[in-house]
Write a protein that holds these residues in place. Structure first.
Motif, PDB file in Angstrom:
ATOM      1  N   GLU A 301      34.429  39.401 -90.030  1.00 28.76           N
ATOM      2  CA  GLU A 301      35.501  40.327 -89.681  1.00 28.76           C
ATOM      3  C   GLU A 301      35.264  41.699 -90.299  1.00 28.76           C
ATOM      4  O   GLU A 301      35.529  42.732 -89.668  1.00 28.76           O
ATOM      5  CB  GLU A 301      36.853  39.771 -90.149  1.00 28.76           C
ATOM      6  CG  GLU A 301      37.295  38.501 -89.438  1.00 28.76           C
ATOM      7  CD  GLU A 301      37.409  38.679 -87.941  1.00 28.76           C
ATOM      8  OE1 GLU A 301      37.806  39.778 -87.496  1.00 28.76           O
ATOM      9  OE2 GLU A 301      37.096  37.732 -87.197  1.00 28.76           O
ATOM     10  N   GLN A 302      34.773  41.730 -91.534  1.00 29.67           N
ATOM     11  CA  GLN A 302      34.501  43.017 -92.181  1.00 29.67           C
ATOM     12  C   GLN A 302      33.361  43.753 -91.484  1.00 29.67           C
ATOM     13  O   GLN A 302      33.376  44.976 -91.375  1.00 29.67           O
ATOM     14  CB  GLN A 302      34.167  42.812 -93.665  1.00 29.67           C
ATOM     15  CG  GLN A 302      35.262  42.131 -94.467  1.00 29.67           C
ATOM     16  CD  GLN A 302      36.606  42.820 -94.342  1.00 29.67           C
ATOM     17  OE1 GLN A 302      36.680  44.047 -94.239  1.00 29.67           O
ATOM     18  NE2 GLN A 302      37.681  42.032 -94.338  1.00 29.67           N
ATOM     19  N   ILE A 303      32.370  42.997 -90.997  1.00 28.22           N
ATOM     20  CA  ILE A 303      31.269  43.633 -90.268  1.00 28.22           C
ATOM     21  C   ILE A 303      31.770  44.198 -88.946  1.00 28.22           C
ATOM     22  O   ILE A 303      31.448  45.329 -88.567  1.00 28.22           O
ATOM     23  CB  ILE A 303      30.126  42.628 -90.024  1.00 28.22           C
ATOM     24  CG1 ILE A 303      29.541  42.153 -91.353  1.00 28.22           C
ATOM     25  CG2 ILE A 303      29.030  43.258 -89.164  1.00 28.22           C
ATOM     26  CD1 ILE A 303      28.531  41.033 -91.205  1.00 28.22           C
ATOM     27  N   ARG A 304      32.575  43.410 -88.243  1.00 32.76           N
ATOM     28  CA  ARG A 304      33.115  43.873 -86.952  1.00 32.76           C
ATOM     29  C   ARG A 304      33.918  45.163 -87.112  1.00 32.76           C
ATOM     30  O   ARG A 304      33.968  45.993 -86.190  1.00 32.76           O
ATOM     31  CB  ARG A 304      34.002  42.796 -86.332  1.00 32.76           C
ATOM     32  CG  ARG A 304      33.243  41.619 -85.727  1.00 32.76           C
ATOM     33  CD  ARG A 304      34.223  40.636 -85.114  1.00 32.76           C
ATOM     34  NE  ARG A 304      33.591  39.449 -84.587  1.00 32.76           N
ATOM     35  CZ  ARG A 304      33.100  39.343 -83.360  1.00 32.76           C
ATOM     36  NH1 ARG A 304      33.149  40.385 -82.542  1.00 32.76           N
ATOM     37  NH2 ARG A 304      32.550  38.224 -82.946  1.00 32.76           N
ATOM     38  N   SER A 305      34.553  45.336 -88.262  1.00 37.14           N
ATOM     39  CA  SER A 305      35.405  46.504 -88.460  1.00 37.14           C
ATOM     40  C   SER A 305      34.622  47.815 -88.466  1.00 37.14           C
ATOM     41  O   SER A 305      35.217  48.880 -88.261  1.00 37.14           O
ATOM     42  CB  SER A 305      36.192  46.363 -89.765  1.00 37.14           C
ATOM     43  OG  SER A 305      35.328  46.419 -90.889  1.00 37.14           O
ATOM     44  N   GLU A 314      23.086  54.575 -87.870  1.00 32.69           N
ATOM     45  CA  GLU A 314      21.763  54.851 -88.419  1.00 32.69           C
ATOM     46  C   GLU A 314      20.866  53.618 -88.486  1.00 32.69           C
ATOM     47  O   GLU A 314      19.665  53.735 -88.621  1.00 32.69           O
ATOM     48  CB  GLU A 314      21.896  55.479 -89.812  1.00 32.69           C
ATOM     49  CG  GLU A 314      22.590  54.604 -90.837  1.00 32.69           C
ATOM     50  CD  GLU A 314      24.074  54.867 -90.917  1.00 32.69           C
ATOM     51  OE1 GLU A 314      24.651  54.644 -91.990  1.00 32.69           O
ATOM     52  OE2 GLU A 314      24.655  55.289 -89.910  1.00 32.69           O
ATOM     53  N   THR A 315      21.441  52.434 -88.399  1.00 34.45           N
ATOM     54  CA  THR A 315      20.641  51.213 -88.399  1.00 34.45           C
ATOM     55  C   THR A 315      21.406  50.122 -87.670  1.00 34.45           C
ATOM     56  O   THR A 315      22.634  50.124 -87.633  1.00 34.45           O
ATOM     57  CB  THR A 315      20.323  50.753 -89.836  1.00 34.45           C
ATOM     58  OG1 THR A 315      19.676  49.480 -89.789  1.00 34.45           O
ATOM     59  CG2 THR A 315      21.581  50.625 -90.663  1.00 34.45           C
ATOM     60  N   GLU A 316      20.674  49.185 -87.103  1.00 35.19           N
ATOM     61  CA  GLU A 316      21.312  48.085 -86.383  1.00 35.19           C
ATOM     62  C   GLU A 316      21.517  46.866 -87.278  1.00 35.19           C
ATOM     63  O   GLU A 316      21.917  45.800 -86.813  1.00 35.19           O
ATOM     64  CB  GLU A 316      20.455  47.687 -85.176  1.00 35.19           C
ATOM     65  CG  GLU A 316      19.074  47.187 -85.548  1.00 35.19           C
ATOM     66  CD  GLU A 316      18.224  46.881 -84.329  1.00 35.19           C
ATOM     67  OE1 GLU A 316      17.103  46.401 -84.502  1.00 35.19           O
ATOM     68  OE2 GLU A 316      18.691  47.124 -83.212  1.00 35.19           O
ATOM     69  N   ALA A 317      21.292  47.010 -88.569  1.00 33.10           N
ATOM     70  CA  ALA A 317      21.408  45.881 -89.506  1.00 33.10           C
ATOM     71  C   ALA A 317      22.777  45.199 -89.461  1.00 33.10           C
ATOM     72  O   ALA A 317      22.843  43.967 -89.480  1.00 33.10           O
ATOM     73  CB  ALA A 317      21.082  46.346 -90.923  1.00 33.10           C
ATOM     74  N   PRO A 318      23.913  45.936 -89.405  1.00 32.88           N
ATOM     75  CA  PRO A 318      25.203  45.231 -89.341  1.00 32.88           C
ATOM     76  C   PRO A 318      25.323  44.325 -88.116  1.00 32.88           C
ATOM     77  O   PRO A 318      25.856  43.215 -88.211  1.00 32.88           O
ATOM     78  CB  PRO A 318      26.225  46.380 -89.302  1.00 32.88           C
ATOM     79  CG  PRO A 318      25.541  47.519 -89.988  1.00 32.88           C
ATOM     80  CD  PRO A 318      24.106  47.394 -89.576  1.00 32.88           C
ATOM     81  N   TRP A 319      24.844  44.778 -86.973  1.00 34.59           N
ATOM     82  CA  TRP A 319      24.876  43.951 -85.769  1.00 34.59           C
ATOM     83  C   TRP A 319      24.049  42.682 -85.967  1.00 34.59           C
ATOM     84  O   TRP A 319      24.494  41.570 -85.638  1.00 34.59           O
ATOM     85  CB  TRP A 319      24.344  44.736 -84.568  1.00 34.59           C
ATOM     86  CG  TRP A 319      25.298  45.733 -83.991  1.00 34.59           C
ATOM     87  CD1 TRP A 319      25.402  47.050 -84.294  1.00 34.59           C
ATOM     88  CD2 TRP A 319      26.303  45.475 -83.005  1.00 34.59           C
ATOM     89  NE1 TRP A 319      26.400  47.638 -83.567  1.00 34.59           N
ATOM     90  CE2 TRP A 319      26.964  46.701 -82.756  1.00 34.59           C
ATOM     91  CE3 TRP A 319      26.695  44.346 -82.301  1.00 34.59           C
ATOM     92  CZ2 TRP A 319      28.005  46.813 -81.834  1.00 34.59           C
ATOM     93  CZ3 TRP A 319      27.738  44.452 -81.385  1.00 34.59           C
ATOM     94  CH2 TRP A 319      28.379  45.677 -81.156  1.00 34.59           C
ATOM     95  N   LEU A 320      22.854  42.844 -86.495  1.00 31.14           N
ATOM     96  CA  LEU A 320      21.964  41.687 -86.664  1.00 31.14           C
ATOM     97  C   LEU A 320      22.501  40.731 -87.717  1.00 31.14           C
ATOM     98  O   LEU A 320      22.339  39.511 -87.592  1.00 31.14           O
ATOM     99  CB  LEU A 320      20.562  42.170 -87.041  1.00 31.14           C
ATOM    100  CG  LEU A 320      19.843  42.995 -85.970  1.00 31.14           C
ATOM    101  CD1 LEU A 320      18.461  43.428 -86.453  1.00 31.14           C
ATOM    102  CD2 LEU A 320      19.723  42.210 -84.671  1.00 31.14           C
ATOM    103  N   LEU A 321      23.147  41.251 -88.768  1.00 26.49           N
ATOM    104  CA  LEU A 321      23.747  40.377 -89.768  1.00 26.49           C
ATOM    105  C   LEU A 321      24.903  39.581 -89.158  1.00 26.49           C
ATOM    106  O   LEU A 321      25.050  38.385 -89.430  1.00 26.49           O
ATOM    107  CB  LEU A 321      24.245  41.196 -90.959  1.00 26.49           C
ATOM    108  CG  LEU A 321      24.938  40.392 -92.072  1.00 26.49           C
ATOM    109  CD1 LEU A 321      23.988  39.347 -92.655  1.00 26.49           C
ATOM    110  CD2 LEU A 321      25.455  41.316 -93.168  1.00 26.49           C
ATOM    111  N   LEU A 322      25.707  40.236 -88.328  1.00 25.00           N
ATOM    112  CA  LEU A 322      26.801  39.537 -87.654  1.00 25.00           C
ATOM    113  C   LEU A 322      26.271  38.396 -86.800  1.00 25.00           C
ATOM    114  O   LEU A 322      26.774  37.266 -86.857  1.00 25.00           O
ATOM    115  CB  LEU A 322      27.591  40.525 -86.788  1.00 25.00           C
ATOM    116  CG  LEU A 322      28.674  39.922 -85.890  1.00 25.00           C
ATOM    117  CD1 LEU A 322      29.762  39.257 -86.722  1.00 25.00           C
ATOM    118  CD2 LEU A 322      29.262  40.987 -84.967  1.00 25.00           C
TER     119      LEU A 322
END
Length: 467
Positions: A301-305, A314-322
């Motif tokens: 949920e925190q990542i989706r926010s 600047e990076t796609e890391a949050p998407w990939l972590l989700l």
């Protein structure tokens, strides 16, 4: 005159007027200005793209630099440090050990060559029932709660299942889901609970409630393997500072095959922290470590926010972590929805779902109960038959408290007849001057029973959180 006539201008051919020449010149100048404008626009777009690429690469370099510092501080493994320059090539360590030889290509820059945007909104349905003093009366749900209270569990289950399938209760349909989750939890039917979780995640596109271990397992003595599981609790902010925790994680992984990661305290995340955690989790999967994830749905949920479909950061890391966490939780339908959003945002093929090869289990954060016994009254697991003794205990507790908090976190079922007795016993307490009663952490089956029996008129009822 003849000579002048002979070499004079032929009749009928007139030179272009002075007004014709400037017109053609204006056309050429306008065309040149258009070309110059296009060139300037192209240069501006190229400059913007280049600037974004530099930002993306700088973020990745920052993550790489943090990891490099961590690996340098940790020193070389014994198998490597014992080698000298004359010993020949260095040997690799055992594959079952977790090290920080992260690869910078674990995720890529999010800035593509084309800057097309897609106007989509990441819709999230927040169906978590907020605490409330007065709960809306829903006759069908109250009837199901009464059936459960009278021991007709199968009939209550069928009624709730039908309400969910028909989906004709409006916003109250979500309450039917929560009631059925509680029913399966109380009946210890984990298979039905997990099957319902998949349906819930697919319908509402949010994390389902978590299965809680039975009290029998809590009372049983912990085995050496379970008690020796190293635990790592992440802070409220998931950023570059978590590298210190990942150093501990590295040490834990060398001595234990099972690791526990607690995300219950995480309130905010940033791309750097997501990138570091992503690489650590991927390495743990490569080394076949079993994981116990605590409050993983809170992390998602925190990542989706911080994500938005169509917006490239600047990076796609949050998407990939989700996506990585959703795979670990084996939420295939939710993963596929998120992968489509990822595909739309970065204009790439959606990643395929891959079930984890290592063992992954989930757990809820352990409650902090330092002074709970002093400011609240703990209700029993089940209330049946006569409630005289229970009411006397509540009355004794109420003598020293203006606010009487009845903790129902362990309460699973209240018998129908006992609920009426409980109501009669609480009326004198609630009518006393400067006294108020609150039921906290009530499961949804008991909540609707209390609602039907009229307890909401003598006490405030706060339902249990499903996250």
């Amino acid at each position: 005159m003849g000579i002048f006539k002979l070499f004079g201008k032929k009749p009928g051919r007139e030179e272009p007027t002075s007004s014709d020449k400037p017109a053609s010149k204006k056309t050429r100048v306008k065309g040149q200005n258009t070309v110059i404008g296009q060139v300037q626009d192209d240069e501006a777009l190229t400059h913007a793209l280049t600037e974004k690429k530099h930002i993306a690469r700088a973020t990745e370099r920052k993550i790489d630099a943090i990891e490099f510092e961590m690996s340098r501080d940790m020193g070389r493994p014994k198998s490597v440090a014992s080698k000298t320059a004359n010993d020949g090539p260095l040997t690799r360590t055992a594959p079952n050990q977790f090290h920080t030889d992260f690869v910078a290509t674990d995720f890529q820059s999010t800035v593509a060559l084309s800057m097309q945007t897609t106007e989509l909104i990441l819709g999230q349905t927040d169906l978590q029932a907020a605490p409330m003093a007065q709960i809306e009366s829903v006759p069908l749900l109250e009837e199901a709660a009464i059936l459960f209270a009278t021991g007709q569990t199968k009939v209550a289950e069928h009624m709730l299942r039908s309400a969910i399938d028909l989906d004709n209760l409006g916003t109250a349909t979500s309450l039917a889901w929560f009631m059925l989750f509680d029913l399966y939890q109380i009946e210890q039917n984990q298979y039905a609970f997990e099957s319902l979780s998949l349906d819930y995640a697919g319908k509402y596109e949010t994390s389902p409630p978590i299965w809680r271990n039975s009290d029998a397992n809590k009372d049983a003595p912990a085995s050496k393997d379970e008690s020796a599981v190293p635990s790592l609790t992440f802070p409220s902010k998931l950023d570059g500072e978590i590298i210190k925790l990942l150093q501990k994680l590295n040490g834990f992984s060398e001595n234990s095959k099972v690791l526990k990661l607690d995300f219950g305290r995480v309130k905010t995340v940033d791309p750097v922290g997501c990138g570091l955690l992503l690489r650590a989790i991927r390495n743990l999967q490569k080394t076949k470590h079993d994981l116990v994830l605590v409050a993983a749905q809170n992390l998602t949920e925190q990542i989706r926010s911080i994500l938005e479909v169509g917006r490239r950061d600047e990076t796609e890391a949050p998407w990939l972590l989700l996506l990585e966490i959703l795979q670990l939780l084996q939420l295939k339908e939710v993963f596929e929805e998120a992968s489509i959003d990822y595909c739309v945002t970065f204009e790439v093929s959606p990643p395929a779902y891959e079930a984890p090869t290592n063992k992954v289990t989930t757990a809820v954060p352990e409650p902090v109960s330092e002074e709970d016994n002093s400011d609240r009254f703990l209700m029993p697991k089940s209330i049946e038959g006569s409630t005289d003794a229970l009411v006397k205990q509540i009355a004794a507790f109420a003598k020293d408290h203006q606010l009487i908090i009845l903790d129902c976190s362990q309460l699973e079922r209240v018998e129908f007849g006992a609920s009426a007795q409980l109501l009669n016993g609480l009326v004198p307490i609630s009518s006393s001057k400067d006294k108020s009663i609150q039921f906290h952490e009530v499961n949804y089956l008991v909540m609707h029973l209390f609602n039907a029996m009229g307890l909401k008129n003598v006490a405030a009822i706060f339902p249990r959180k499903q996250s």
